[in-house]
Scaffold this motif. Sequence first.
Motif, PDB file in Angstrom:
ATOM      1  N   PRO A   1      51.796 -37.785   9.683  1.00 61.63           N
ATOM      2  CA  PRO A   1      52.509 -36.919   8.665  1.00 61.63           C
ATOM      3  C   PRO A   1      51.801 -35.575   8.635  1.00 61.63           C
ATOM      4  CG  PRO A   1      50.924 -38.530   7.551  1.00 61.63           C
ATOM      5  CD  PRO A   1      50.886 -38.866   8.969  1.00 61.63           C
ATOM      6  N   HIS A   2      50.817 -35.178   8.946  1.00 60.37           N
ATOM      7  CA  HIS A   2      50.000 -33.838   8.698  1.00 60.37           C
ATOM      8  C   HIS A   2      49.875 -33.010  10.014  1.00 60.37           C
ATOM      9  CE1 HIS A   2      49.250 -35.184   4.473  1.00 60.37           C
ATOM     10  NE2 HIS A   2      48.398 -36.101   4.899  1.00 60.37           N
ATOM     11  N   SER A   3      50.461 -33.738  10.940  1.00 57.19           N
ATOM     12  CA  SER A   3      50.667 -32.753  12.381  1.00 57.19           C
ATOM     13  C   SER A   3      51.594 -31.542  12.204  1.00 57.19           C
ATOM     14  CB  SER A   3      51.281 -33.935  13.527  1.00 57.19           C
ATOM     15  OG  SER A   3      52.438 -34.167  13.427  1.00 57.19           O
ATOM     16  N   PRO A   4      51.552 -30.665  13.000  1.00 59.82           N
ATOM     17  CA  PRO A   4      52.281 -29.386  12.975  1.00 59.82           C
ATOM     18  C   PRO A   4      53.624 -30.153  13.180  1.00 59.82           C
ATOM     19  CG  PRO A   4      50.444 -28.959  14.317  1.00 59.82           C
ATOM     20  CD  PRO A   4      50.258 -30.497  13.958  1.00 59.82           C
ATOM     21  N   ALA A   5      54.281 -30.657  14.024  1.00 59.57           N
ATOM     22  CA  ALA A   5      55.686 -31.216  14.018  1.00 59.57           C
ATOM     23  C   ALA A   5      56.064 -32.091  12.911  1.00 59.57           C
ATOM     24  CB  ALA A   5      55.763 -32.066  15.562  1.00 59.57           C
ATOM     25  N   GLY A   6      55.094 -33.073  12.434  1.00 58.82           N
ATOM     26  CA  GLY A   6      55.469 -33.767  11.219  1.00 58.82           C
ATOM     27  C   GLY A   6      55.674 -32.819  10.045  1.00 58.82           C
ATOM     28  N   ARG A   7      54.777 -31.923   9.734  1.00 65.44           N
ATOM     29  CA  ARG A   7      55.198 -30.988   8.573  1.00 65.44           C
ATOM     30  C   ARG A   7      56.328 -30.187   8.870  1.00 65.44           C
ATOM     31  NH1 ARG A   7      49.375 -30.116   9.143  1.00 65.44           N
ATOM     32  NH2 ARG A   7      49.986 -27.889  10.149  1.00 65.44           N
ATOM     33  N   ASN A   8      56.376 -29.693   9.955  1.00 61.39           N
ATOM     34  CA  ASN A   8      57.480 -28.808  10.372  1.00 61.39           C
ATOM     35  C   ASN A   8      59.025 -29.512  10.220  1.00 61.39           C
ATOM     36  OD1 ASN A   8      59.683 -27.816  12.658  1.00 61.39           O
ATOM     37  ND2 ASN A   8      58.432 -26.129  11.859  1.00 61.39           N
ATOM     38  N   LEU A   9      58.983 -30.919  10.729  1.00 59.85           N
ATOM     39  CA  LEU A   9      60.281 -31.525  10.435  1.00 59.85           C
ATOM     40  C   LEU A   9      60.547 -32.105   9.019  1.00 59.85           C
ATOM     41  CD1 LEU A   9      60.215 -33.899  13.751  1.00 59.85           C
ATOM     42  CD2 LEU A   9      61.485 -31.656  13.298  1.00 59.85           C
ATOM     43  N   SER A  10      59.461 -31.980   8.322  1.00 57.30           N
ATOM     44  CA  SER A  10      59.853 -32.424   6.914  1.00 57.30           C
ATOM     45  C   SER A  10      60.357 -31.198   6.081  1.00 57.30           C
ATOM     46  CB  SER A  10      58.398 -32.881   6.143  1.00 57.30           C
ATOM     47  OG  SER A  10      58.045 -34.021   6.678  1.00 57.30           O
TER      48      SER A  10
ATOM     49  N   LYS B   1      62.630 -23.336  14.192  1.00 60.22           N
ATOM     50  CA  LYS B   1      61.876 -23.514  15.558  1.00 60.22           C
ATOM     51  C   LYS B   1      60.869 -24.556  15.170  1.00 60.22           C
ATOM     52  CE  LYS B   1      59.930 -19.425  15.042  1.00 60.22           C
ATOM     53  NZ  LYS B   1      60.664 -18.771  13.872  1.00 60.22           N
ATOM     54  N   VAL B   2      60.870 -25.678  16.068  1.00 59.54           N
ATOM     55  CA  VAL B   2      59.909 -26.667  16.047  1.00 59.54           C
ATOM     56  C   VAL B   2      58.612 -26.351  17.040  1.00 59.54           C
ATOM     57  CG1 VAL B   2      59.254 -29.007  16.212  1.00 59.54           C
ATOM     58  CG2 VAL B   2      61.879 -28.253  15.498  1.00 59.54           C
ATOM     59  N   PRO B   3      57.426 -26.500  16.354  1.00 61.46           N
ATOM     60  CA  PRO B   3      56.179 -26.183  17.330  1.00 61.46           C
ATOM     61  C   PRO B   3      56.162 -27.056  18.349  1.00 61.46           C
ATOM     62  CG  PRO B   3      55.331 -27.194  15.141  1.00 61.46           C
ATOM     63  CD  PRO B   3      57.052 -26.830  15.139  1.00 61.46           C
ATOM     64  N   ASN B   4      55.440 -26.260  19.508  1.00 57.74           N
ATOM     65  CA  ASN B   4      55.032 -27.240  20.499  1.00 57.74           C
ATOM     66  C   ASN B   4      53.582 -28.238  20.037  1.00 57.74           C
ATOM     67  OD1 ASN B   4      54.694 -28.471  22.891  1.00 57.74           O
ATOM     68  ND2 ASN B   4      53.630 -26.557  23.888  1.00 57.74           N
ATOM     69  N   ASP B   5      53.946 -29.561  19.995  1.00 60.41           N
ATOM     70  CA  ASP B   5      52.837 -30.477  19.525  1.00 60.41           C
ATOM     71  C   ASP B   5      52.885 -31.512  20.100  1.00 60.41           C
ATOM     72  OD1 ASP B   5      51.005 -31.541  17.738  1.00 60.41           O
ATOM     73  OD2 ASP B   5      52.413 -31.913  16.089  1.00 60.41           O
ATOM     74  N   TYR B   6      52.691 -31.241  21.397  1.00 63.35           N
ATOM     75  CA  TYR B   6      53.000 -32.331  22.442  1.00 63.35           C
ATOM     76  C   TYR B   6      52.264 -33.752  22.090  1.00 63.35           C
ATOM     77  CZ  TYR B   6      53.320 -34.655  27.204  1.00 63.35           C
ATOM     78  OH  TYR B   6      53.642 -35.675  27.966  1.00 63.35           O
ATOM     79  N   ARG B   7      51.078 -33.480  21.972  1.00 66.38           N
ATOM     80  CA  ARG B   7      50.151 -34.904  21.924  1.00 66.38           C
ATOM     81  C   ARG B   7      50.718 -35.975  20.945  1.00 66.38           C
ATOM     82  NH1 ARG B   7      45.786 -36.499  18.708  1.00 66.38           N
ATOM     83  NH2 ARG B   7      45.308 -34.634  17.940  1.00 66.38           N
ATOM     84  N   HIS B   8      50.875 -35.314  19.377  1.00 68.12           N
ATOM     85  CA  HIS B   8      51.404 -36.001  18.447  1.00 68.12           C
ATOM     86  C   HIS B   8      53.086 -36.654  18.646  1.00 68.12           C
ATOM     87  CE1 HIS B   8      48.299 -33.793  16.203  1.00 68.12           C
ATOM     88  NE2 HIS B   8      47.963 -34.934  16.200  1.00 68.12           N
TER      89      HIS B   8
END
Length: 272
Positions: free
Chosen positions: A240-249, A217-224
């Motif tokens: 790199p420290h956004s919710p989506a960035g951390r999640n994809l790593s 599951k990839v979080p909804n992090d629309y702005r970033h």
Amino acid sequence: MVRRLGGQPKTESKANRARVLAFLPCKGGSGATFLATNVAHILAARFDKTVLFVDLNLQFGDAYLYLVDHAPQNTLGDICGSFIRFDDRFLESAVMRLPSGLRLLAAPDSPTDAELVKPEHIESIVAVARKHFDLIVLDAGRIFDAVTLKALDLADEVYAVLQLTLPSVRDAQRMKAVFESLDYSEKKIRWVVNRYDGERDLALGDVQKMIGGIFWKVPNDYRHVEESVNQGVPIIDLHPHSPAGRNLSDLVEALLSVEGEKKPKKHWHLFR
């Protein structure tokens, strides 16, 4: 029922054989290209993997815009239009090399050039690339044409990307039926929920009953994500420290740990 053209791909030895990851949107706008490009970038930039990205959205593909701010010199249309003998030297001269080390084959410039790309071309490209890369990422189109079917057949894993909306889940059910008609194993198909928002989405448990287990599951992090796409900069470089960035790593670590490939490889060859 969807039928293959030309039968099953030939089986290959796992020795010196790249893993092929295909990303496929269950519905237009699912975010499959964003996930595919960023996963490929993370593999190359953070894990020292040699990675080839192939944009198979042949009609209107623009995956390179998610990674760089300038157009490639060559596209799949150029390559397949002059396709005579495809070898490692030809591949090296045709790909776009990005600062991360990622290699990219862009989609054709126009829908007319898309007609130049045939299933046998994709099979040849993958066969050569398997010998020189650790991973090959295919950004497959949503239409199940001959090229897409060839890409899915060649893939070791198919990452089917959906959102938890009724139209997207409905199309995921249809896609699951297609996978079953193609005799794909459940292990090969990995469902990825993008823009996940537990409070507003359909119930995850109900969706899993319809299509099977959810791999990620990839979080909804629309702005970033929007800033990453608009600037053509991968999200781990921009945020790199956004919710989506951390999640994809974390996603990349998860898909590598499945095969015990988490540690960087230190071999050197033509595509290093």
